[in-house]
Design a protein around this motif. Sequence first.
Motif, PDB file in Angstrom:
ATOM      1  N   LYS A 186      20.744   8.066   2.487  1.00 35.02           N
ATOM      2  CA  LYS A 186      21.768   9.055   3.853  1.00 35.02           C
ATOM      3  C   LYS A 186      23.154   8.515   3.807  1.00 35.02           C
ATOM      4  CE  LYS A 186      21.688  13.577   5.844  1.00 35.02           C
ATOM      5  NZ  LYS A 186      20.914  14.595   6.258  1.00 35.02           N
ATOM      6  N   SER A 187      22.311   7.286   5.017  1.00 35.22           N
ATOM      7  CA  SER A 187      23.925   7.293   6.208  1.00 35.22           C
ATOM      8  C   SER A 187      24.169   5.694   5.875  1.00 35.22           C
ATOM      9  CB  SER A 187      23.421   7.276   7.247  1.00 35.22           C
ATOM     10  OG  SER A 187      22.411   6.686   8.262  1.00 35.22           O
ATOM     11  N   GLY A 188      23.415   4.848   5.376  1.00 38.72           N
ATOM     12  CA  GLY A 188      23.165   3.776   5.142  1.00 38.72           C
ATOM     13  C   GLY A 188      23.487   3.176   6.825  1.00 38.72           C
ATOM     14  N   SER A 189      23.824   1.600   6.965  1.00 34.30           N
ATOM     15  CA  SER A 189      23.529   1.050   8.563  1.00 34.30           C
ATOM     16  C   SER A 189      21.906   0.402   9.144  1.00 34.30           C
ATOM     17  CB  SER A 189      23.946   1.768   9.240  1.00 34.30           C
ATOM     18  OG  SER A 189      25.839   1.938   8.295  1.00 34.30           O
ATOM     19  N   LYS A 243      36.102  14.366   5.155  1.00 32.72           N
ATOM     20  CA  LYS A 243      35.224  14.532   4.237  1.00 32.72           C
ATOM     21  C   LYS A 243      34.012  14.196   5.394  1.00 32.72           C
ATOM     22  CE  LYS A 243      34.937  10.803   2.672  1.00 32.72           C
ATOM     23  NZ  LYS A 243      33.508   9.689   1.125  1.00 32.72           N
ATOM     24  N   ARG A 244      33.100  14.926   4.754  1.00 34.41           N
ATOM     25  CA  ARG A 244      31.778  15.176   5.867  1.00 34.41           C
ATOM     26  C   ARG A 244      30.893  14.440   5.678  1.00 34.41           C
ATOM     27  NH1 ARG A 244      33.184  17.115  10.638  1.00 34.41           N
ATOM     28  NH2 ARG A 244      30.823  17.136  11.093  1.00 34.41           N
ATOM     29  N   THR A 245      30.356  13.226   6.163  1.00 35.48           N
ATOM     30  CA  THR A 245      29.234  12.099   5.838  1.00 35.48           C
ATOM     31  C   THR A 245      28.303  12.236   6.827  1.00 35.48           C
ATOM     32  OG1 THR A 245      28.921   9.585   5.309  1.00 35.48           O
ATOM     33  CG2 THR A 245      30.831  10.518   7.071  1.00 35.48           C
ATOM     34  N   HIS A 246      27.118  11.122   6.916  1.00 31.41           N
ATOM     35  CA  HIS A 246      26.226  10.958   7.553  1.00 31.41           C
ATOM     36  C   HIS A 246      26.016   9.479   8.202  1.00 31.41           C
ATOM     37  CE1 HIS A 246      25.622  14.593   5.993  1.00 31.41           C
ATOM     38  NE2 HIS A 246      24.295  15.073   7.046  1.00 31.41           N
ATOM     39  N   PRO A 304      16.856  13.297  16.552  1.00 29.42           N
ATOM     40  CA  PRO A 304      17.371  13.284  15.382  1.00 29.42           C
ATOM     41  C   PRO A 304      18.265  11.990  15.613  1.00 29.42           C
ATOM     42  CG  PRO A 304      18.352  15.228  16.783  1.00 29.42           C
ATOM     43  CD  PRO A 304      16.896  14.325  17.630  1.00 29.42           C
ATOM     44  N   VAL A 305      17.837  11.427  14.184  1.00 23.92           N
ATOM     45  CA  VAL A 305      18.583   9.946  13.832  1.00 23.92           C
ATOM     46  C   VAL A 305      19.759   9.964  12.923  1.00 23.92           C
ATOM     47  CG1 VAL A 305      15.889   9.286  14.078  1.00 23.92           C
ATOM     48  CG2 VAL A 305      16.786  10.078  11.980  1.00 23.92           C
ATOM     49  N   VAL A 306      20.095  11.490  12.188  1.00 23.22           N
ATOM     50  CA  VAL A 306      20.951  11.540  11.245  1.00 23.22           C
ATOM     51  C   VAL A 306      21.699  11.653  11.860  1.00 23.22           C
ATOM     52  CG1 VAL A 306      21.770  11.969   9.354  1.00 23.22           C
ATOM     53  CG2 VAL A 306      20.169  10.088   9.691  1.00 23.22           C
ATOM     54  N   HIS A 307      23.317  12.160  11.646  1.00 22.61           N
ATOM     55  CA  HIS A 307      24.684  12.962  12.679  1.00 22.61           C
ATOM     56  C   HIS A 307      25.475  12.953  11.854  1.00 22.61           C
ATOM     57  CE1 HIS A 307      22.178  12.216  16.612  1.00 22.61           C
ATOM     58  NE2 HIS A 307      21.703  11.383  16.515  1.00 22.61           N
ATOM     59  N   GLU A 308      26.179  13.768  11.915  1.00 23.90           N
ATOM     60  CA  GLU A 308      26.624  14.299  10.860  1.00 23.90           C
ATOM     61  C   GLU A 308      28.843  13.809  11.066  1.00 23.90           C
ATOM     62  OE1 GLU A 308      27.782  17.855   7.521  1.00 23.90           O
ATOM     63  OE2 GLU A 308      28.231  18.728   8.869  1.00 23.90           O
ATOM     64  N   VAL A 309      29.593  13.160  10.806  1.00 20.25           N
ATOM     65  CA  VAL A 309      30.557  13.097  10.829  1.00 20.25           C
ATOM     66  C   VAL A 309      31.819  13.409  10.452  1.00 20.25           C
ATOM     67  CG1 VAL A 309      29.261  10.970  13.201  1.00 20.25           C
ATOM     68  CG2 VAL A 309      30.627  10.183  10.751  1.00 20.25           C
ATOM     69  N   GLU A 310      32.873  13.409  10.516  1.00 23.32           N
ATOM     70  CA  GLU A 310      33.692  14.071   9.860  1.00 23.32           C
ATOM     71  C   GLU A 310      35.372  12.493   9.691  1.00 23.32           C
ATOM     72  OE1 GLU A 310      37.068  17.407   9.291  1.00 23.32           O
ATOM     73  OE2 GLU A 310      38.126  15.491  10.697  1.00 23.32           O
ATOM     74  N   VAL A 311      35.321  12.139   8.430  1.00 25.52           N
ATOM     75  CA  VAL A 311      36.028  10.963   7.908  1.00 25.52           C
ATOM     76  C   VAL A 311      37.210  10.839   7.274  1.00 25.52           C
ATOM     77  CG1 VAL A 311      33.862   9.092   8.543  1.00 25.52           C
ATOM     78  CG2 VAL A 311      34.438  10.415   6.119  1.00 25.52           C
ATOM     79  N   MET A 312      37.877   9.896   7.269  1.00 27.56           N
ATOM     80  CA  MET A 312      38.976   9.745   5.975  1.00 27.56           C
ATOM     81  C   MET A 312      39.082   8.853   5.113  1.00 27.56           C
ATOM     82  SD  MET A 312      43.887  10.228   6.592  1.00 27.56           S
ATOM     83  CE  MET A 312      43.264  11.965   7.643  1.00 27.56           C
ATOM     84  N   ASP A 313      39.313   9.280   3.479  1.00 29.36           N
ATOM     85  CA  ASP A 313      39.060   8.011   2.839  1.00 29.36           C
ATOM     86  C   ASP A 313      40.434   7.241   2.579  1.00 29.36           C
ATOM     87  OD1 ASP A 313      40.456  10.311   1.107  1.00 29.36           O
ATOM     88  OD2 ASP A 313      39.473  10.575  -0.176  1.00 29.36           O
ATOM     89  N   GLU A 314      40.142   6.521   1.327  1.00 26.41           N
ATOM     90  CA  GLU A 314      41.645   5.922   1.211  1.00 26.41           C
ATOM     91  C   GLU A 314      42.532   6.508   0.750  1.00 26.41           C
ATOM     92  OE1 GLU A 314      38.587   6.628  -2.432  1.00 26.41           O
ATOM     93  OE2 GLU A 314      39.125   6.124  -0.253  1.00 26.41           O
ATOM     94  N   ASP A 335      14.553   1.197  11.542  1.00 26.09           N
ATOM     95  CA  ASP A 335      15.566   1.464  12.336  1.00 26.09           C
ATOM     96  C   ASP A 335      17.287   0.625  12.575  1.00 26.09           C
ATOM     97  OD1 ASP A 335      15.914   1.835  15.551  1.00 26.09           O
ATOM     98  OD2 ASP A 335      13.858   1.908  15.446  1.00 26.09           O
ATOM     99  N   VAL A 336      17.709   0.540  14.024  1.00 28.95           N
ATOM    100  CA  VAL A 336      19.091   0.193  13.850  1.00 28.95           C
ATOM    101  C   VAL A 336      18.756  -1.701  13.470  1.00 28.95           C
ATOM    102  CG1 VAL A 336      20.245   1.329  14.623  1.00 28.95           C
ATOM    103  CG2 VAL A 336      19.476  -0.161  15.983  1.00 28.95           C
ATOM    104  N   GLY A 337      17.547  -1.990  13.990  1.00 28.17           N
ATOM    105  CA  GLY A 337      16.682  -3.267  13.324  1.00 28.17           C
ATOM    106  C   GLY A 337      15.481  -3.413  13.350  1.00 28.17           C
ATOM    107  N   ARG A 338      15.360  -4.861  11.747  1.00 34.66           N
ATOM    108  CA  ARG A 338      14.158  -4.810  11.774  1.00 34.66           C
ATOM    109  C   ARG A 338      12.703  -5.088  12.213  1.00 34.66           C
ATOM    110  NH1 ARG A 338      17.546  -9.275  10.606  1.00 34.66           N
ATOM    111  NH2 ARG A 338      16.621 -11.660  11.178  1.00 34.66           N
ATOM    112  N   HIS A 339      13.333  -5.763  14.075  1.00 33.13           N
ATOM    113  CA  HIS A 339      12.781  -6.325  14.554  1.00 33.13           C
ATOM    114  C   HIS A 339      11.817  -4.674  15.656  1.00 33.13           C
ATOM    115  CE1 HIS A 339      16.592  -6.181  16.259  1.00 33.13           C
ATOM    116  NE2 HIS A 339      16.523  -6.107  18.272  1.00 33.13           N
ATOM    117  N   ASN A 340      12.266  -4.072  15.643  1.00 30.94           N
ATOM    118  CA  ASN A 340      12.553  -2.780  16.366  1.00 30.94           C
ATOM    119  C   ASN A 340      11.660  -2.026  14.817  1.00 30.94           C
ATOM    120  OD1 ASN A 340      14.207  -2.969  18.357  1.00 30.94           O
ATOM    121  ND2 ASN A 340      15.699  -1.274  18.233  1.00 30.94           N
TER     122      ASN A 340
END
Length: 280
Positions: free
Chosen positions: A160-163, A30-33, A15-25, A186-191
């Motif tokens: 969905k998740s950026g980065s 909320k839940r994000t990926h 799985p390449v995307v994971h759901e996590v809980e964050v806090m906004d300003e 991938d996390v790097g363009r070279h990959n």
Amino acid sequence: MAAKPNIQMSNASVPVVHEVEVMDEMGRLKRTHIPGERPLTIYLDKREVVTLMTLGSAPEALVLGYLRNQRLVESPDDIESIQVDWETDSAAVKTRRSTVDIDALTSKRVVTTGCGQGTMFGGLIEEMDSIQLPEGPALSQEAIVTLIDSIRTHDSIYKKSGSVHACAVFERDGKDGVRLLHFIEDVGRHNAVDSISGLMWLANKQGKELIFFTTGRLTSEMVIKGAQMGIPFLLTRSGVTLMGLELARKTNLTILSRCSGKHFEIYNAPERVVFTQKPQ
């Protein structure tokens, strides 16, 4: 056309995307990926070569493309198997034969500008003197705009998740059309480019009629890999470095930068682009 290579490979995508809980300003939960990131250590005939940080969406293709682009294997026919094991974060590559002097290649290491710091072995930059892409083929202005729009509308991890970085390779589909062959993030363009290179090697696909797109900048490393694959067109949503441009000039590779909507800038070999719209 030569037969496709017979390589025994695991199918160890994760799985390449994971759901996590964050806090906004405002202090609201909320839940994000977010994208995953895993270490993958490549062993070539039980010899440790390198550890790559990767999403893990196409690890076998990544390993194959890395070995190809670093010239650690001369042909996919030399490889018997690629087995990825995420319990040990390792990829075991077994060869049928090897004519490569790995000690000589790995004795010279260049840390590149790739995300997470990529690595190039041996004198890859010096070896670019031996690569000269032939004249042509031509690519129409409409085909370039169609390609850019295809990337914009493609379902992606980034939306969905950026980065992450994306790389894609297209082939011609008729006079002014293009068709997406592979899209890798991938996390790097070279990959991502190594994974596409591996898929092309598996399919015995030549690069002379293909167009390559990346969301990342075209550095020397990216131009080297494009030239190694024999692809005459490199397009990016981002920019170009001076060394990337110099290597493109040396190898007769067409570079298009700042590709967005109907806009693009040609940095080298513009004679391959057929303009069909008059400037306003």
